[in-house]
Design an enzyme around this catalytic site. Structure first.
Site, mmCIF file in Angstrom:
data_model
loop_
_atom_site.group_PDB
_atom_site.id
_atom_site.type_symbol
_atom_site.label_atom_id
_atom_site.label_comp_id
_atom_site.label_asym_id
_atom_site.label_seq_id
_atom_site.Cartn_x
_atom_site.Cartn_y
_atom_site.Cartn_z
ATOM 1 N N ASP A 1 -103.078 -7.242 7.076
ATOM 2 C CA ASP A 1 -103.360 -8.284 8.447
ATOM 3 C C ASP A 1 -104.666 -8.477 8.968
ATOM 4 O O ASP A 1 -105.003 -7.011 9.295
ATOM 5 C CB ASP A 1 -102.234 -8.223 8.796
ATOM 6 N N GLU B 1 -106.622 -11.670 4.474
ATOM 7 C CA GLU B 1 -106.393 -12.417 5.646
ATOM 8 C C GLU B 1 -107.769 -12.168 6.368
ATOM 9 O O GLU B 1 -108.678 -11.296 7.217
ATOM 10 C CB GLU B 1 -105.380 -12.335 6.865
#
Length: 658
Positions: A336, A371
């Site tokens: 993330d 990401e």
């Protein structure tokens, strides 16, 4: 139990050896560290950690056993302007805790970000670390190691995926056990996915703001204990680890990989108004990026940012990842806000954490997916991660939506995204698999909502619809909401089919959001992070079976096309791809940039994707030869076509040469 022996500086964390427990704690700026252990009635006993090697404090407690609850009190300077917030009145979680007892409540005794220290003791309300024994019989478990070219990822939430599944035993719905149940394994195999990517399973907390609103953090991107499994999805906290490993083992036996979404960018301590329960009190200056005024750099939007260029924090991050691979046998990670991993503080491909991962024989061989952005300056880094990382490709997501849901997009741009965005990823020895193609993900509209809503509808989140992106590239096809007349519903169906075909027949690594193959809707909520309810849980009884069958057929078709499974870049004349216009001629320069959205893509010289993304029925002349539509595009009457396909508006069909 006796006083502490000096013990060893490694391994890090609390390690049970059958006779006692060795404790270690990293803190570069501490002056003294106390280990605090608690009996069953909550009585506390404190021991100074007697040893120190470098920045690691350590001690050995003979007679300590699994089940022991413990924490730390760390002494040092209180100098907020310099980033130091030591306060021994606050009990702190072990960053390496394998299990945690207690939730992180919105309680004033847990706050520690103010200008003056709060000397009230918080042990009565603070979460406690718990010693575990992590022995487990893996039997003959083996990692599937699916090649990137054959990988199809399925992003899912542990609870939301199975909580409403009627064929699962009631008591295991929404749990780790459900993931490995034969009903779910059979579904994954029928669908054809090769990797299950789980939203965060490391223990997380609900932000104080959500607690005050009566909401919870559902997605899990607010990490509290990076080595501990979130206990809410287990029969009991004591059995969570084994239940998760049972699921991994069952999935591996079916050839399905398990990828964890992991949050190595911030912690649940949030900003200076957030709770202090671990890193802030252990060594705030080392663990976080600190501004000159002592506040945090907030490159995550969550209040703080982990300093993953500090040697001690790099070691912590790598040991966390190795723990999940070695102890839980996971097959990879999705990171993330992964640009934080490369901050020094500017983003660098040779950042310390990247170098450490590449040098690690364990981590460098599992699937690593970034990401590739954060919200700080220079945070957008799509295409810039070093091997062996793959990356979420938002270029693909936006281009696919803009191509099929009327927006301006050239045929050339669409083709570039279809070809694994070679302009972005064909560098540094990377392969097409580095482009993780997606239409949707946990954040944003579901696929069904992309064709039913022009605007987000996030009122239930309690922020007056201010949260969530406004750049959705969606199209409600003439009416906002799920319902509508038959012709509108058919157009929506056609758009969904075209989008799914684009995702699953493009070069690169496809990622499917769980529920998109069912027609799942969140009723226009594109930021359902705090909705632990029927809005996010998949309703298996209302699933669109026809769409599920269509999706599974696309995945099977994908696995038959060498140009897609080979994971090598397409080169002109290599037989992998030819780009043709509606007359089966090579696209001209003008057609690439200014032509109507009509094209044919010939893959491996025998699979033809005919595309009509215009609003009109159009005849498309097929290349010379005999062609027959393939499932899921073949109807009961599937004649051989030798000349022209009448392409419906917003239509797509795949043919195979006879």
């Amino acid at each position: 139990m006796t006083q502490l022996a000096i013990g060893e500086a490694t391994p890090h964390g609390a390690t049970y050896d059958g006779h006692g427990v060795n404790f270690t704690l990293f803190s570069a700026h501490a002056e003294r560290v106390e280990l605090c252990v608690f009996d069953s009635r909550g009585n506390e006993r404190r021991y100074d950690l007697p040893g120190r090697r470098g920045d690691v404090w350590h001690g050995y407690l003979a007679g300590a056993r699994p089940g022991l609850r413990y924490g730390y009190r760390v002494h040092g300077p209180w100098q907020p302007a310099q980033g130091h917030r030591f306060n021994p009145a606050k009990l702190l979680l072990d960053p390496y805790a394998r299990r945690v007892e207690g939730e992180l409540k919105d309680h004033p005794l847990l706050h520690g970000g103010h200008d003056e220290p709060d000397y009230r003791d918080n042990a009565a309300v603070a979460p406690k670390s718990v010693i575990i024994s992590d022995h487990y019989d893996w039997e003959d478990d083996a990692a599937p190691r699916t090649p990137w070219g054959k990988t199809v990822i399925y992003e899912a939430h542990v609870k939301g995926l199975t909580y409403l599944h009627p064929e699962l035993p009631q008591e295991i719905r929404g749990t780790y056990k459900a993931l490995g149940h034969p009903v779910m394994v059979a579904y994954f195999k029928q669908l054809g996915i090769t990797a299950l990517e789980l939203l965060p399973v490391a223990q997380f907390a609900s932000e104080p703001r959500l607690q005050r609103m009566g909401l919870t953090n559902y997605w899990g991107y607010n990490p509290m204990a990076m080595f501990a499994l979130h206990p809410a999805w287990a029969s009991s906290p004591e059995t969570a680890l084994d239940e998760f490993r049972d699921a991994v083992k069952a999935l591996h036996r079916a050839g399905i990989e398990v990828i964890l979404d992991i949050v190595l960018n911030h912690s649940a301590e949030l900003d200076l108004d957030g709770p202090t329960f671990s890193l802030r009190g252990i060594d705030n200056r080392s663990y976080y990026w600190i501004r000159d005024d002592g506040d945090y750099h907030n490159w995550t939007g969550c209040g703080n940012t982990l300093n993953l260029s500090h040697p001690g924090v790099v070691e912590y991050a790598c040991e966390c990842l190795r723990y999940w691979v070695e102890t839980c046998h996971v097959d990879g990670f999705r990171f993330d806000l992964a640009s934080v991993m490369g901050r020094t503080p500017t983003f660098r491909q040779d950042a310390p954490l990247f170098a450490a991962i590449k040098a690690c024989p364990v981590l460098s061989t599992v699937k690593l997916i970034a990401e590739p952005w954060d919200i700080g300056e220079g945070g957008y880094q799509v295409g810039n991660f070093p091997p062996p990382f793959a990356e979420w490709n938002d270029h693909f997501r936006d281009a696919a939506r803009r191509f099929w849901l009327p927006r301006n997009l050239t045929t050339g741009e669409f083709a570039c995204r279809f070809a694994a965005s070679s302009d972005v990823f064909k560098r540094n020895g990377r392969t097409p698999g580095a482009s993780v193609n997606l239409l949707t993900a946990h954040d944003g509209f579901t696929l069904r909502d992309c064709v039913c809503f022009n605007q987000k509808h996030n009122e239930a989140n309690g922020e007056e619809n201010r949260d969530g992106t406004n750049s959705n590239y969606s199209d409600n096809h003439g009416k906002e909401g799920l319902g509508g007349p038959l012709d509108l519903m058919e157009r929506r169906r056609d758009s969904i089919h075209a989008l799914l075909a684009t995702l699953l027949l493009s070069q690169g690594t496809p990622m499917l959001l769980a529920g998109d193959e069912h027609g799942h809707s969140q009723h226009g909520n594109n930021n359902a992070y705090c909705q632990d309810n029927a809005l996010t849980w998949l309703d298996w009884q209302q699933a669109n079976r026809g769409l599920t069958t269509f999706t599974a057929a696309l995945i099977r078709l994908r696995q038959q096309i060498p140009a897609l499974t080979g994971n090598s870049w397409w080169e002109e004349g290599d037989g992998n791809v030819r780009w043709l216009n509606k007359n089966a001629q090579p696209l001209s320069a003008d057609e690439w940039q200014n032509g109507p959205k009509l094209m044919q893509i010939l893959l491996s010289d025998r699979f033809l994707i005919a595309i009509n993304a215009t609003l009109e029925v159009t005849d498309i002349v097929l290349p010379e030869g005999e062609w027959r539509a393939v499932p899921p595009f073949a109807g009961e009457d599937n004649p051989v076509i030798t000349a022209v396909w009448q392409g419906p508006a917003h239509g797509l069909c795949v043919f195979q040469r006879g």
